[in-house]
Design an enzyme around this catalytic site. Structure first.
Site, mmCIF file in Angstrom:
data_model
loop_
_atom_site.group_PDB
_atom_site.id
_atom_site.type_symbol
_atom_site.label_atom_id
_atom_site.label_comp_id
_atom_site.label_asym_id
_atom_site.label_seq_id
_atom_site.Cartn_x
_atom_site.Cartn_y
_atom_site.Cartn_z
ATOM 1 N N GLU A 1 -11.631 -18.342 22.036
ATOM 2 C CA GLU A 1 -10.227 -17.934 22.054
ATOM 3 C C GLU A 1 -9.305 -19.150 22.038
ATOM 4 O O GLU A 1 -8.156 -19.065 21.612
ATOM 5 C CB GLU A 1 -9.914 -17.078 23.294
ATOM 6 C CG GLU A 1 -10.584 -15.716 23.296
ATOM 7 C CD GLU A 1 -12.047 -15.777 23.706
ATOM 8 O OE1 GLU A 1 -12.483 -16.847 24.177
ATOM 9 O OE2 GLU A 1 -12.751 -14.768 23.525
ATOM 10 N N ASN B 1 1.946 -28.893 26.285
ATOM 11 C CA ASN B 1 1.564 -29.934 25.334
ATOM 12 C C ASN B 1 1.384 -31.288 26.016
ATOM 13 O O ASN B 1 0.617 -32.122 25.532
ATOM 14 C CB ASN B 1 2.596 -30.009 24.196
ATOM 15 C CG ASN B 1 2.457 -28.815 23.256
ATOM 16 O OD1 ASN B 1 1.835 -27.811 23.612
ATOM 17 N ND2 ASN B 1 3.012 -28.931 22.065
#
Lengths: 383, 377, 383, 377
Positions: free
Chosen positions: C242, C367
């Site tokens: 995933e 991020n």
């Protein structure tokens, strides 16, 4: 003798401009790289003869004694004409240092020779392994009675190959508690045995910096400035309004204007993509200039510069970089030619713009260091 | 691992890559970086001995048909060699030669093509394509100086290598674009040179009433134009691969430097800002690999000219852009030493600047891509 | 029953595509925000009746038992049509967890109810003060004989308001040496007394997340999955392929195509400035897609994904952001309208693009965290 | 410190800034952020009580001549108030009102202007300029629906505030551009509304054969056009100031958050990457201040229309661009909470998006700047 400070700013500016326009050689204006001493010698000797070597020094030490405001105008007018810089560490650093901390003998010996350019100074601060962390320097000065014996290596010494003397930060107490302590400030004659100077070629093919090797160099204790182990304090105290010029918009303005010449000759302003990019950069330069003026006004008002001046250096150098990158793209496949690109009656040299922008984000405290300073001292972010 | 290894002919391409790696690293006193510095100092980019070795290894015949004495391989193999040469900043005109060979391979004067390709594959004859007009445009329709009455008066810019024995010159005639063989010593031909950022000389070929006979015609009309366009694609992909090799080494030099160098009592690589910037360079390099892979696949799969043009423009725009970013950051992350010849960064940077601009830079390639995409839509 | 894995990839894809095209409602395709359960319920119940709730589960547990390669095709076909996601934590997380670590009783009780959507699960991982540092969680599960007494607060719990159950990471040994230790994995029925669910409104005006307060919630020990204090290991082990979808190019492709519709209707492609910017982004998406395919090929080949997959998430989400920003600029003064902008026969909603891009660089490991991971695990930079 | 304090009238402007700061922060249950949330939830941006207070403080008459009941101050003072309101994300239509007043101030129907300005300064009459055509262009020459025979059939988009009592409508007639007074209840006028990102309604004014008599004409021809252009400049500078206020608060919220929040056992502000990003936001804010300062100076010094237009375009492009950057990073640096209504970041972000786009976004302003610069060259 004229009391220049009595003149209005406008009158003073007009007189300086007239002097520079009349005397400063055409072919030396706006040089694309740092000039060597033999290239600018004639001009600086003429200026010395006219009494203009040290605009900022007090009159009693042979300077012009200009106020900060007038000094700024003097500098601005030099920048306007693109006056090449001299190897001026004697004027900028050594003179003010000796005036403040030197012995009468030191002043008497060195100041006149700085003013006449008989002595040319270079700065022995950086070392191969100290990088941005200057205080970690390892050059050692051992006590040997009335001399220090200096061993070590300095690097990034600008134009050492043209200098007669170097001022050196050296470690006199290796056991000091903090690395900033135990450092002394020494004046070194480069003719002393044990000194080797090796120019470093940069990637643009110029030799602006040198390595200086010191191998058992005997430096008289008379050449120690201030107290032993107090060199760091003095070095820091000398950072004056010159910091303003690390954030000067001149490089960016010049780069933008070269790009404009190229773009106009090639019709690029009619291309909206180029025009948008160019305008963005023009506004970046405009806002940089506005900010520079605002800091300059502080200097003119005699206020000290704060740590916030660091943002100007970041923005100025990074804007310069973006302009150089746009120029490189704009010249497309011709960008590679070392002799520049045709632009109507002129030639524009995008490669030089590009190479010149590269070190600006590194020297004078890298932009990473400047951001560290701002985060800590201006934003006061807990670390 | 090379970007193009995992696709067609993986084993062969891996062997080739190993062979290139071994070759370029031979001997510290004459490796690629060393030779590149020599070129910057004035030496010819064509070290004859090295060039002959490359010919002997078969590299100069990779994309030359077996019938003409080559290996009959493809763009993937060219890319493997170009990437390997880029990794050591080797100055040899490998991609420029591949450009000329690829143009020739599309021409229909079989005998002449065979002769030139054969001589090129052995290293005996050095070829160069002369196609950009005086104002160095990329658009073929700006090639407006025509061949008239069998004589050409024209200027061709930015020709590499400047010391070519034979030029493949693009001209306009009544049938459109044609390609001719033009030996460098033909009367009326003058070769002027300019110096390029990496020290290579690039030629301006000035033809003053040069006679071009039918026997020298390599291809004309639609065939000639397609040959040049396809050759440009091969060259752009090969240049992209060389850029990848250069950028990859710059990335490695930089991460090694960060990992080995101390400041403020800590390794540079312990500073989060520098770590993240190294990651951003890594991402740029990965993007280059991906863009290059799709371009090689377009050739491997025999895609049509427009598809190949788009793939090549895409690869070149990404590789030019990313390599410049990586090179610029490599200087910054090395600090002052990165701006000097003490480090190798400058050698790589200069070659990146040269290749990023060659045959059209990132901006130009993106426009080409947009043009082709809109035309196809 | 068809053995789907026996089909060629192309045949399987064709059949899935035909099924989805026929059955999946038109009005639910490519939704601009996360759908609530009542909006997608009918479709997912239909799919459950057809046996397609859990394509990846083994056949013996009620799944379809697809190979990773076939699962990928199934997912790709869903993405192609813009199939809205269900509150699918039961299928994705709880099922695989119980199949691997659960007791026979747990499997028997929960798996069928997941397949039928009688039970809808949400994920109780994040906490108000744990942020990206999940292992610092403070929800406490105290031993009380045959129960745990759970106290604490979970947050960013996606669609908890639609769920019947929540799986919870809770601290069962506060004295463990490392913060990753001493955490257990518990299954909690949201009807248990002491649980309060409060939806959190996001800045786009939707309620996708919730806070879940646990106040002396009694959880039977039968609901502990695996060994006590071993929850962290299990939670990590569940990160499967995933992860690939955090770097899916679909959002960027969709955003680019919406921008293309707008630009085409408004003639913006004729403006070189817009065209250059658009092409840059189109190539960013193209290279993202190429990279995604390359990682997908790894999954198809049954190879595990490495830490390098993190760069795909960074590049994908930041590319999405740049597209959204260009769309906002392209729509100029009309960009502010919440009902979208006219684009020929269609309407394009640049605000939704913009709001949707904002959280993508935060969730799934921000991020910044992804860059930390890459620096450490891929670049192996000494820290 | 406000960007514009250190120039003309520093003491007066500082007092004004203090007064605004005191006003907007009053009472937690009705401060600017609170009211902005209410607007998003459907309330009118015009809280009548608040608006009246602002009128009583004289702010609605800052740029209204003393003869018309205003304070007769300048753009610098408008900017001080707008910046202060932005700092608390106050939803009141202050800059939209300033826009209408500035347009009126350039009109030459003295009696009518005096009446409207006076009623606006007291807060009794709400004004709005209706000037953008159906495809919401910024170019005045795209206003092509004409006033013919004293009747106007036209559409004007993105009019704010939508609940204005009187519109100042721009029309074309045989003499060029003219401005007319148009009460909202004039027969033939329909006001449709659309919702804007910050919850404010914006109006589409649909005129179907609306009669516009000579008595309603505020200015015609060159005077009318100049009035609108100068009014746009004032509005853009005031919007820039409000953007600065918004961005400045976003910056403060973000650095405070970084300084107070822990993760991985350390304050967020100890992570170098986040420190440097905070610095980059600080730089953006400083740039806004500088761009705004020069724009106010252009007005203070009485520069000509083109100079004022360039200064306003420069300020608006910088402030729109920088505020969006700061707002976006504020969300990111706050992490998940920044994306929710739990934090105030979203309230500020939505207002930033709205103002950044109002009267032309950063891209549009840069083009305007380039056009004016090239025209002047």
């Amino acid at each position: 003798m004229t009391d220049w400070n009595e003149l209005s700013d406008a009158d003073f500016r007009a007189q300086i401009r007239a002097y520079l326009e009349a005397e400063y050689p055409q072919h030396l204006r706006h040089p694309s790289h740092r000039m060597r001493w033999h290239e600018v010698r004639e001009w600086y000797l003429k200026r010395a003869a006219d009494g203009w070597t040290a605009p900022g020094w007090p009159v009693e030490h042979g300077g012009v004694g200009l106020t900060p405001s007038k000094q700024l105008i003097f500098t601005e007018e030099q920048e306007r004409l693109g006056v090449a810089r001299a190897p001026d560490q004697g004027v900028i650093m050594v003179g003010p240092l000796l005036i403040r901390y030197g012995t009468p003998e030191q002043r008497e010996k060195y100041l006149p020779r700085i003013l006449s350019w008989e002595n040319i100074w270079c700065q022995g601060y950086s070392e191969p392994n100290s990088g941005s962390d200057l205080a970690s320097l390892r050059t050692q000065a051992d006590d040997d009675g009335d001399h220090y014996i200096v061993n070590g290596q300095k690097t990034w010494t600008t134009l050492a190959q043209d200098a007669t003397h170097m001022f050196v930060l050296a470690r006199t107490d290796p056991n000091a508690a903090r690395k900033q302590q135990g450092i002394s400030f020494l004046l070194v004659d480069l003719d002393t045995p044990g000194i080797t100077i090796r120019p470093i070629e940069n990637i643009a093919g110029h030799e602006e910096f040198c390595e200086v090797f010191l191998d058992n160099v005997r430096v008289p204790k008379a050449n120690l400035v201030g107290e032993p182990n107090d060199g760091w304090t003095m070095a820091k105290a000398l950072l004056g309004f010159e910091r303003l010029f690390l954030g000067s918009p001149k490089q960016s303005q010049n780069a933008l204007s070269r790009l404009d010449v190229f773009a106009t000759a090639r019709g690029l302003h009619d291309d909206p993509a180029f025009s948008d990019a160019f305008t963005t950069l023009a506004l970046d330069v405009a806002d940089l200039s506005e900010a520079f003026e605002s800091f300059a006004a502080q200097v003119r008002a005699g206020e000290p510069l704060g740590a916030d001046i660091s943002w100007l250096k970041i923005w100025g150098t990074e804007t310069f970089g973006r302009i150089a990158e746009l120029a490189l793209q704009a010249a497309d496949s011709e960008a590679v030619l070392v002799d520049g690109q045709d632009a109507g009656d002129e030639s524009v040299d995008v490669l030089t713009l590009y190479f010149n922008c590269l070190p600006t984000t590194i020297y004078g405290g890298s932009n990473e260091i400047q951001r560290n300073i701002l985060a800590k001292q201006v934003l006061r972010l807990p670390g | 691992m090379s970007a193009v290894l995992s696709e067609a002919n993986p084993d062969e391409r891996r062997m080739l890559a190993d062979s290139v790696a071994g070759f370029v690293r031979q001997g510290k006193d004459n490796n690629g970086v060393h030779r590149a510095r020599a070129v910057k100092a004035g030496a010819s980019p064509l070290d004859r001995e090295t060039w002959q070795q490359m010919a002997d290894l078969g590299w100069l015949g990779i994309a030359v048909p077996e019938a003409s004495g080559g290996l009959g391989l493809g763009v993937g193999e060219l890319a493997v060699v170009a990437e390997g040469l880029g990794g050591e900043a080797a100055p040899e005109p490998f991609v420029a030669t591949a450009f000329a060979q690829a143009v020739l391979a599309g021409c229909d004067n079989a005998e002449l093509v065979d002769e030139l390709l054969g001589a090129s594959a052995t290293g005996d004859t050095l070829l160069a394509v002369a196609w950009q007009p005086a104002v160095a445009s990329l658009a073929l329709d700006e090639l407006d100086e025509r061949l008239e009455g069998g004589r050409l008066t024209a200027t061709r810019r930015l020709v590499q290598p400047s010391g070519a024995d034979v030029f493949v010159v693009a001209v306009r005639d009544e049938n459109g674009l044609a390609l001719y063989r033009l030996p460098c010593d033909t009367p009326g031909v003058t070769v002027e040179t300019q110096t390029q950022v990496d020290g290579h000389a690039v030629a301006t070929l000035v033809c003053d009433g040069v006679e071009l006979g039918a026997a020298d015609c390599l291809a004309a009309g639609a065939v000639g134009e397609a040959a040049l366009l396809r050759g440009l694609c091969v060259a752009r992909v090969a240049a992209s691969a060389e850029l990848l090799g250069l950028a990859d080494r710059l990335f490695t030099l930089t991460s090694d430097y960060l990992a080995s160098r101390k400041q403020f009592g800590a390794q540079l690589s312990s500073f989060q800002v520098l770590r993240h910037r190294a990651v951003d360079l890594y991402i740029q390099r990965e993007l280059m690999r991906n863009a290059l892979r799709q371009a090689v696949r377009a050739f491997d799969s025999g895609a049509d000219l427009v598809a190949v043009q788009r793939a090549a423009a895409r690869a070149k725009s990404r590789c030019a852009d990313a390599a410049l970013k990586i090179a610029r950051e490599a200087v910054q992350l090395h600090g002052a030493i990165g701006y000097t010849e003490e480090a190798d960064v400058g050698v790589y940077l200069r070659r990146v600047i040269a290749l990023a601009a060659w045959l059209g830079n990132a901006t130009a390639q993106r426009r080409e891509y947009a043009r082709l995409t809109r035309a196809a839509a």
